[in-house]
Design a protein around this motif. Structure first.
Motif, PDB file in Angstrom:
ATOM      1  N   LEU A 227       1.592  -1.168  -0.440  1.00 11.48           N
ATOM      2  CA  LEU A 227       2.159  -0.130   0.414  1.00 11.48           C
ATOM      3  C   LEU A 227       3.678  -0.254   0.517  1.00 11.48           C
ATOM      4  O   LEU A 227       4.399   0.750   0.516  1.00 11.48           O
ATOM      5  N   SER A 234       3.843   8.264   3.851  1.00 11.62           N
ATOM      6  CA  SER A 234       2.453   7.961   4.147  1.00 11.62           C
ATOM      7  C   SER A 234       2.192   6.455   4.061  1.00 11.62           C
ATOM      8  O   SER A 234       1.419   5.900   4.854  1.00 11.62           O
ATOM      9  N   ALA A 235       2.860   5.776   3.109  1.00 11.77           N
ATOM     10  CA  ALA A 235       2.698   4.324   2.994  1.00 11.77           C
ATOM     11  C   ALA A 235       3.260   3.616   4.230  1.00 11.77           C
ATOM     12  O   ALA A 235       2.648   2.676   4.751  1.00 11.77           O
ATOM     13  N   ARG A 237       3.504   4.916   7.166  1.00 14.15           N
ATOM     14  CA  ARG A 237       2.602   5.224   8.271  1.00 14.15           C
ATOM     15  C   ARG A 237       1.374   4.315   8.236  1.00 14.15           C
ATOM     16  O   ARG A 237       0.925   3.804   9.270  1.00 14.15           O
ATOM     17  N   ARG A 238       0.856   4.092   7.031  1.00  8.12           N
ATOM     18  CA  ARG A 238      -0.288   3.188   6.892  1.00  8.12           C
ATOM     19  C   ARG A 238       0.073   1.756   7.283  1.00  8.12           C
ATOM     20  O   ARG A 238      -0.719   1.052   7.927  1.00  8.12           O
ATOM     21  N   GLU A 241       0.136   1.555  11.010  1.00  6.85           N
ATOM     22  CA  GLU A 241      -1.214   1.575  11.573  1.00  6.85           C
ATOM     23  C   GLU A 241      -1.905   0.214  11.425  1.00  6.85           C
ATOM     24  O   GLU A 241      -2.680  -0.190  12.280  1.00  6.85           O
ATOM     25  N   ARG A 242      -1.617  -0.458  10.323  1.00  6.97           N
ATOM     26  CA  ARG A 242      -2.283  -1.716  10.045  1.00  6.97           C
ATOM     27  C   ARG A 242      -1.532  -2.926  10.592  1.00  6.97           C
ATOM     28  O   ARG A 242      -1.989  -4.054  10.436  1.00  6.97           O
TER      29      ARG A 242
END
Length: 385
Positions: A227, A234-235, A237-238, A241-242
């Motif tokens: 990522l 989007s990466a 954002r991921r 989130e993680r």
């Protein structure tokens, strides 16, 4: 015994904006106070208050909030000086030490801010709090927590609570004074060997294998690297989130292991013998591929969980020197580094006994625990006339 209990605030949009603005303001002012302390070399909180209190009040802080900002800065410098004396930033004259010691401490905009009972009040039945902000006092801010955490807060909360912001959410970290359990005289000791392949191995046969956890952490590391390499929205954002997911998973695993060990000791009226592993990162030399594993190994957290759960249950606990526990035969006491054939196999060159390496080490730790406990007990017994 002090522990902390975390609750999550669920503010409305306007309340969240006020909380965020408050944290930004108090931390910006804390950075300013830090610069004043650094330039004027103010060693004491009382002297620092003379230089900064009036400005903090004029900047919109209440009396208690201003006092907490000054105390936070003073505590930060106390911690810094303690770390410098302990050599945690390198030897005198080293590049890292000069870098840390040559500039004032700066506070992040979302750093924790302490609140006392004058600035924060709890309504447990309604599960809301009333909290001071730079925009005025906000009442009726809901919070969420587990039923066990709510009971702990109602019965044992005492002292200050810290407001923090994490990934856009607000949390209160409350200090609770938990009574320790009544101690008892142990019939024996359970030795606990901490490791990476096996997270914990006890002398009674319990083994918390680390294979699954290590695979999980390796997958998380690979995913983060992929990522981070993409660098797309989007990466990112991921990744956000993680974030901290691995920490939460590891923390939960350590809680389960610690509870299992303490429950077993309490059930069998035994004590717990732990290795004293402070400073292991400085003592152990490893190859570069192994350093990530060692430095991300949360053995200190697991040890802390065992300690506080043991105190709460009244289980006796001692710390022992871990030196040569993996090279010493638990049967005959023969010490030889060749006894440890590989990670999981122990073959004594003195008596020929074959055992699991971690299990053998846990028995040595248990024996040392008995010795330490008896030595401490004898030192507390007055001499007979």
């Amino acid at each position: 015994m002090k522990i902390v209990t975390q609750v999550k605030l669920i503010p409305e949009a306007g309340q969240a904006a006020a909380l965020a603005a408050t944290l930004r303001t108090v931390n910006d002012l804390a950075t300013w106070v830090s610069e004043v302390a650094f330039v004027n070399d103010v060693p004491r909180e009382y002297e620092l208050r003379k230089h900064t209190y009036a400005h903090l009040k004029a900047s919109g802080l209440g009396a208690q909030a201003a006092q907490h900002v000054i105390k936070k800065v003073r505590d930060a410098y106390t911690t810094l000086h303690a770390n410098l004396r302990a050599g945690n930033y390198g030897k005198p004259g080293s590049k890292r030490r000069r870098k840390v010691d040559s500039k004032p401490i700066a506070f992040r905009s979302d750093a924790a801010q302490p609140y006392d009972d004058r600035c924060l009040s709890w309504q447990y039945d309604a599960q809301t709090v009333s909290i001071w902000t730079t925009a005025g006092r906000i009442k009726g801010v809901p919070f969420a927590c587990s039923p066990h955490a709510l009971t702990t807060l109602q019965q044992y909360r005492k002292g200050e609570s810290d407001l923090i912001e994490r990934d856009g959410s607000f949390y209160l970290i409350a200090t609770c004074e938990i009574p320790e359990g009544a101690p008892y005289e142990p019939d024996s000791f359970i030795g606990v060997d901490l490791g990476i392949v096996n997270l914990a191995t006890t002398s009674t046969g319990y083994q918390a294998a680390g294979r699954g956890l290590n695979r999980y952490r390796k997958r998380q590391l690979t995913l983060r690297a992929k990522l981070q390499k993409k660098r797309t929205k989007s990466a990112k954002r991921r990744l956000k989130e993680r974030s901290r997911r691995e920490q939460r998973h590891l923390k939960n695993t350590n809680h389960v292991i610690a509870k299992t060990i303490v429950t077993e000791a309490e059930r069998t009226s035994a004590g717990i013998s732990l290795e004293e592993l402070k400073g292991i990162r400085r003592r152990v030399r490893l190859r570069k591929p192994q350093r990530v594993t060692l430095h991300s190994w949360a053995f200190a957290q697991l040890g802390d969980f065992v300690v506080y759960k043991a105190k709460r249950a009244g289980v006796p606990l001692v710390f022992v020197d871990p030196a040569y526990t993996s090279q010493t035969c638990a049967e005959c006491g023969h010490i030889d580094k060749r006894n440890r054939v590989d990670q999981g196999l122990f073959i004594c060159r003195g008596c020929g006994v074959v055992a699991h390496a971690d299990r053998n080490a846990s028995h040595n730790i248990a024996q040392r625990g008995v010795t330490v406990w008896n030595a401490g007990r004898e030192s507390r017994v007055p001499a007979t006339p």
